[in-house]
Design an enzyme around this catalytic site. Structure first.
Site, PDB file in Angstrom:
ATOM      1  N   HIS B 261       1.093  -1.380   0.048  1.00  0.00           N
ATOM      2  CA  HIS B 261      -0.138  -0.003  -0.058  1.00  0.00           C
ATOM      3  C   HIS B 261       0.657   1.447  -0.055  1.00  0.00           C
ATOM      4  CE1 HIS B 261      -3.767   2.580   1.217  1.00  0.00           C
ATOM      5  NE2 HIS B 261      -3.209   3.120   1.911  1.00  0.00           N
ATOM      6  N   GLU B 262       1.964   1.300   0.484  1.00  0.00           N
ATOM      7  CA  GLU B 262       2.545   2.561   0.524  1.00  0.00           C
ATOM      8  C   GLU B 262       3.536   2.726  -0.064  1.00  0.00           C
ATOM      9  OE1 GLU B 262       1.958   4.559   2.915  1.00  0.00           O
ATOM     10  OE2 GLU B 262       0.844   3.676   4.870  1.00  0.00           O
TER      11      GLU B 262
END
Lengths: 494, 494
Positions: B261-262
């Site tokens: 995600h990051e």
């Protein structure tokens, strides 16, 4: 709000900018990936410009003049003196000169990294010449304002109140006895131990050892941390002190002694006075006093037999490859004396010779008595005279070994040996005042030592001039005999 | 220098201050020892004040007015629009309101950390009420200037151009079909796997796995790094992107999916346009578009069967306790759907229900239709309706679970689900344009995907409004049907 209060608010604002510079600068050396450097450099330069603009705006001078008419207590008066000094240091130079020097310095430093590897004196000389020229201009402007010699004006940026007249005496005497003492010590000491050969000391073990030694030295981990960088330093801010080291898996003592050294800087920072937040009076007194604290911990305490007795079990406990290291081997290695080419690798006996040599050359250089092209010959001549080694043609391990001159930090070198002298004098006083000091050290009871340093040095910040600080702590101003006595006792005694 | 150039220089200076804020802020979450926080907070606040002073000085408005008369190319015009927007957002509020809101927000957030643990709604309500009151004042001032509803004015800070009228339609339709779809999926899916029970996944192995997955996703480690923090985030600057995760030795998937995600956020930042350094036009387009990139990587790509096939051998290679994890188990765990109380733990099917609930409450709150005291009842009622769960009396896992409202970040929540919708729409377009996409993903040939994202989203920065950006990339403005289709295909299909 009176003028003095307005000034303190301005300096608190500046201290907050310094905080961000310090953390972003630390990050640059420890965490930042390579691709981040250009933008980081620009951001730090921008902050530095803003800092300068706030500091030198004309209202600062006006507020200082007004504050000098106000009724201040003695702490406030001391702070105002520091404020005036910081303002004058910054405001004295025309912006163009500051920028030209920064540019020439950064160019010279960048190129030096490669030129040193290639032993390229000609190339280096071309870049160093404008740095020296701009530093001379800076020195002359500062000297005119302060009423002193050009070199003294630069020296005062690092060591307020110090003069080359005084250094000539201190260092002139030192270099009379040092070469002979060095010969005596080398002749007397046993052949160097080889116990560490072919051993591997894993980084994780070395780090755990370093942190346990920092704990022993009462480093406050809630206000600081230990990391790795190419060149060890102590950075950050007093509430959050960042020290670094570099590990080598072949050998553990240089990283460990480096950590003890930086812990000395760190404890000074962590224990600076807290009652004047953001004020210049709350800063460390001078570069030499800062160095005296790192050398107090590393040289006076850390390399003493008493401390090594306490350190020995910690080393054996943390480093699986050092479990059979004897205390005797440890002392021999830590106290080994061997004159060499490189200042940063020098033992504490040879070290001052490296400094006197640099001091004599840079003083003449800034005062216009010698030129850049004269440096290699002067270097070789002095190396032979002081340490019995020739660096002819060996620029890389001679006059090109240090970073300091590349960006024009002339006047810095003397503070290393002044620091060593202050450290010896402070430790000597402590020995007089604390009976059974060695026994306490061996047992790891270091609290009385730190209480003494805190009371006499750390908590004073910049409240007093250097001479007064040292006089109050030791009963006399700088006296080099304690340093000489320390060397003789440690290396020729018992 | 014309007015436009003067503005770009001013914004470059501001970007450099933002750089230092970003790094010092990252450091605060990842490296700083606890004792450093007060001084760091003050330093960051000082920088933020200086940033504000530079941005809102009257000459900025004058330069904008002058630049609007100058001949600019279309890029410059777009940049000037962004400059005007940033200026107006900052200049619109009186300083006293900004300070009062910051103070009330910081007080509420601080107390909330403990009050949440103690399930203390009464205490929280007392602190939240002034935050809501000040946020309403802010919203009204902004609304008056923009000519929109108070809530829309706050929404526009995160998602320029979005309106609550449009959200009412998007979210109103979504919440019609979502609860039933959720029931269908839960009924259909196999019982959750227990393969991870009683296993230990050492942090060092998880970190190595995370970095190898970041490499697979083409994260540029020369311009970024991965660290640990209590709350995962993507910070730093485009030249030096800092992402974080938190590891749990009992379970590795949440950290791993968090890293993916990051990495989505990070790749957007790393690939923002470089031809307009320091300019607003070079920034990420909006909060929802940013979230669309993280959800593209995590939800569309990362949790797809095709990607999990590529991920599976990496997991088995790095985690000694997962060598017997089957691909089937992995897919089941990664795609497991289970409605729960906590938004941040929610699967992608339940997640939008959490958002619609928060959107409906915060919109009414800011528009003055409900009061803080009404929140718990509204929360419980909507949780029951949307997710079939009651939070009556359970404030800690109900309306006190999120940080967003504590400091008055009203208008932020909708961007999570807008991001999920944009991500689905972008991925759908990619599927149309790239034949054999699944096969390429299974083989780890992700370059065409990233080239497409770079061309259509990343390299555009803030060059176009959101609708135009999405229209150019996908042929239509936001269409929620692609998100519904994605959920149906993944969780009910084949």
């Amino acid at each position: 709000m009176n003028a003095y209060q307005a000034l303190t608010e301005r300096f608190q604002r500046l201290a907050r900018l310094d905080h961000l510079s310090a953390i972003a600068g630390w990050d640059m050396q420890t965490m930042m990936p390579s691709g981040g450097s250009d933008a980081r450099g620009e951001a730090l330069a921008e902050l530095s410009v803003m800092h300068h603009e706030i500091l030198v705006q004309s209202s600062t001078a006006e507020l200082i003049a007004l504050a000098q008419q106000e009724t201040l207590n003695s702490d406030q008066q001391a702070n105002l003196n520091e404020i005036s000094r910081h303002y004058a240091d910054a405001a004295l130079l025309p912006t163009e000169l500051v920028e030209a020097k920064a540019l020439a310095g950064s160019r010279c430093e960048q190129a030096w990294r490669q030129q040193r590897i290639e032993n390229d004196w000609q190339g280096f000389q071309r870049n160093l010449t404008p740095v020296v020229e701009l530093s001379r201009q800076e020195a002359q402007l500062r000297a005119k304002a302060l009423g002193c010699s050009p070199y003294d004006a630069l020296l005062n940026l690092y060591e307020p109140g110090m003069t080359s007249q005084r250094l000539d005496t201190l260092f002139g005497e030192l270099i009379q006895w040092l070469p002979e003492l060095l010969q005596q010590i080398v002749a007397k000491q046993p052949a160097s131990s080889t116990v560490q050969t072919h051993r591997v000391f894993p980084l994780s073990q070395q780090k755990a050892l370093a942190e346990s030694v920092m704990q022993l030295l009462d480093f406050d981990f809630t206000h600081g941390r230990l990391d790795v960088s190419a060149h060890p330093f102590c950075g950050g801010v007093p509430t959050d002190v960042r020290i670094t080291t570099r590990y080598n898996t072949d050998e553990f003592l240089s990283a460990l002694m480096g950590v003890i050294h930086e812990t000395g800087h760190a404890r000074y920072e962590q224990n600076l006075p807290k009652q004047w937040p953001g004020q210049p009076i709350a800063l460390a007194r001078s570069t030499a006093i800062h160095e005296s604290q790192s050398l107090f911990l590393e040289m006076q305490l850390g390399r003493s037999k008493a401390f090594l007795q306490r350190l020995h079990p910690l080393i054996c406990q943390h480093l699986t490859a050092a479990t059979d290291l004897s205390l005797n081997d440890l002392v021999q290695q830590v106290q080994h004396v061997s004159p060499g080419f490189i200042r940063v690798d020098a033992d504490e006996v040879s070290y001052p010779a490296h400094i006197v040599l640099r001091y004599e050359i840079e003083r003449s250089l800034i005062n216009g008595e010698v030129e850049v092209s004269d440096i290699p010959e002067l270097w070789d001549e002095k190396m032979q005279r002081y340490l019995g080694l020739s660096t002819a043609g060996n620029y890389r391990n001679g006059c090109m070994q240090d970073i300091h001159w590349t960006d024009g930090s002339f006047g810095y070198f003397p503070t290393y040996t002044l620091g060593a002298m202050y450290a010896a004098q402070l430790f000597n006083t402590l020995q007089q005042q604390l009976p059974n000091l060695d026994e306490a050290i061996t047992l790891g009871n270091l609290a009385p030592i730190f209480a003494w340093l805190k009371e006499n040095i750390w908590s004073k910040g910049s409240r007093f001039p250097v001479d007064s600080l040292i006089q109050q702590a030791t009963g006399e101003t700088l006296n080099p005999k304690w340093f000489k006595q320390h060397l003789e006792r440690r290396y020729l005694g018992d």
